[in-house]
Design a protein around this motif. Structure first.
Motif, PDB file in Angstrom:
ATOM      1  N   PHE A  99      20.344  -6.142  39.473  1.00 26.75           N
ATOM      2  CA  PHE A  99      20.926  -7.307  40.150  1.00 26.75           C
ATOM      3  C   PHE A  99      20.501  -7.347  41.614  1.00 26.75           C
ATOM      4  O   PHE A  99      20.144  -8.411  42.133  1.00 26.75           O
ATOM      5  N   LEU A 100      20.520  -6.200  42.290  1.00 23.58           N
ATOM      6  CA  LEU A 100      20.112  -6.171  43.694  1.00 23.58           C
ATOM      7  C   LEU A 100      18.624  -6.482  43.848  1.00 23.58           C
ATOM      8  O   LEU A 100      18.229  -7.132  44.824  1.00 23.58           O
ATOM      9  N   ILE A 101      17.809  -6.037  42.904  1.00 25.66           N
ATOM     10  CA  ILE A 101      16.384  -6.379  42.948  1.00 25.66           C
ATOM     11  C   ILE A 101      16.206  -7.890  42.819  1.00 25.66           C
ATOM     12  O   ILE A 101      15.431  -8.508  43.544  1.00 25.66           O
ATOM     13  N   LEU A 102      16.949  -8.490  41.900  1.00 19.31           N
ATOM     14  CA  LEU A 102      16.866  -9.936  41.700  1.00 19.31           C
ATOM     15  C   LEU A 102      17.317 -10.692  42.950  1.00 19.31           C
ATOM     16  O   LEU A 102      16.665 -11.659  43.374  1.00 19.31           O
ATOM     17  N   VAL A 103      18.400 -10.258  43.560  1.00 15.57           N
ATOM     18  CA  VAL A 103      18.895 -10.898  44.789  1.00 15.57           C
ATOM     19  C   VAL A 103      17.858 -10.785  45.899  1.00 15.57           C
ATOM     20  O   VAL A 103      17.594 -11.746  46.625  1.00 15.57           O
ATOM     21  N   ALA A 104      17.248  -9.616  46.045  1.00 16.36           N
ATOM     22  CA  ALA A 104      16.238  -9.423  47.081  1.00 16.36           C
ATOM     23  C   ALA A 104      15.037 -10.335  46.862  1.00 16.36           C
ATOM     24  O   ALA A 104      14.514 -10.924  47.810  1.00 16.36           O
ATOM     25  N   ILE A 105      14.616 -10.485  45.618  1.00 17.43           N
ATOM     26  CA  ILE A 105      13.469 -11.344  45.324  1.00 17.43           C
ATOM     27  C   ILE A 105      13.797 -12.801  45.612  1.00 17.43           C
ATOM     28  O   ILE A 105      13.010 -13.523  46.225  1.00 17.43           O
ATOM     29  N   VAL A 106      14.968 -13.249  45.196  1.00 17.51           N
ATOM     30  CA  VAL A 106      15.363 -14.645  45.421  1.00 17.51           C
ATOM     31  C   VAL A 106      15.477 -14.943  46.910  1.00 17.51           C
ATOM     32  O   VAL A 106      14.966 -15.960  47.393  1.00 17.51           O
ATOM     33  N   LEU A 107      16.139 -14.056  47.657  1.00 14.92           N
ATOM     34  CA  LEU A 107      16.260 -14.272  49.101  1.00 14.92           C
ATOM     35  C   LEU A 107      14.896 -14.254  49.784  1.00 14.92           C
ATOM     36  O   LEU A 107      14.637 -15.040  50.696  1.00 14.92           O
ATOM     37  N   GLY A 108      14.028 -13.368  49.336  1.00 19.87           N
ATOM     38  CA  GLY A 108      12.688 -13.313  49.904  1.00 19.87           C
ATOM     39  C   GLY A 108      11.894 -14.575  49.637  1.00 19.87           C
ATOM     40  O   GLY A 108      11.212 -15.091  50.522  1.00 19.87           O
ATOM     41  N   LEU A 109      11.982 -15.088  48.420  1.00 23.66           N
ATOM     42  CA  LEU A 109      11.264 -16.327  48.092  1.00 23.66           C
ATOM     43  C   LEU A 109      11.796 -17.513  48.885  1.00 23.66           C
ATOM     44  O   LEU A 109      11.027 -18.311  49.417  1.00 23.66           O
TER      45      LEU A 109
END
Length: 56
Positions: A6-16
């Protein structure tokens, strides 16, 4: 493991979002920080788990 993913997904979304939307560069920075902290947390948990095995 689910929290890690979940944290990986959040980091990717925020980065994009931070990279694409003009003026939201701070979201990219937050995404990178979350990703690095998540990797550090995973590394600490993995290293602690490997030391608990008894020597045969």
């Amino acid at each position: 493991m689910a929290f890690f993913l979940f944290l990986i997904l959040v980091a990717i979304v925020l980065g994009l979002i931070g990279a694409v939307v003009k003026g939201l560069f701070y979201l990219l920075i937050i995404g990178v920080v979350i990703f690095v902290l998540n990797l550090l947390l995973w590394g600490v948990r993995w290293s602690r788990r490997s030391h608990r095995r008894p020597v045969r």
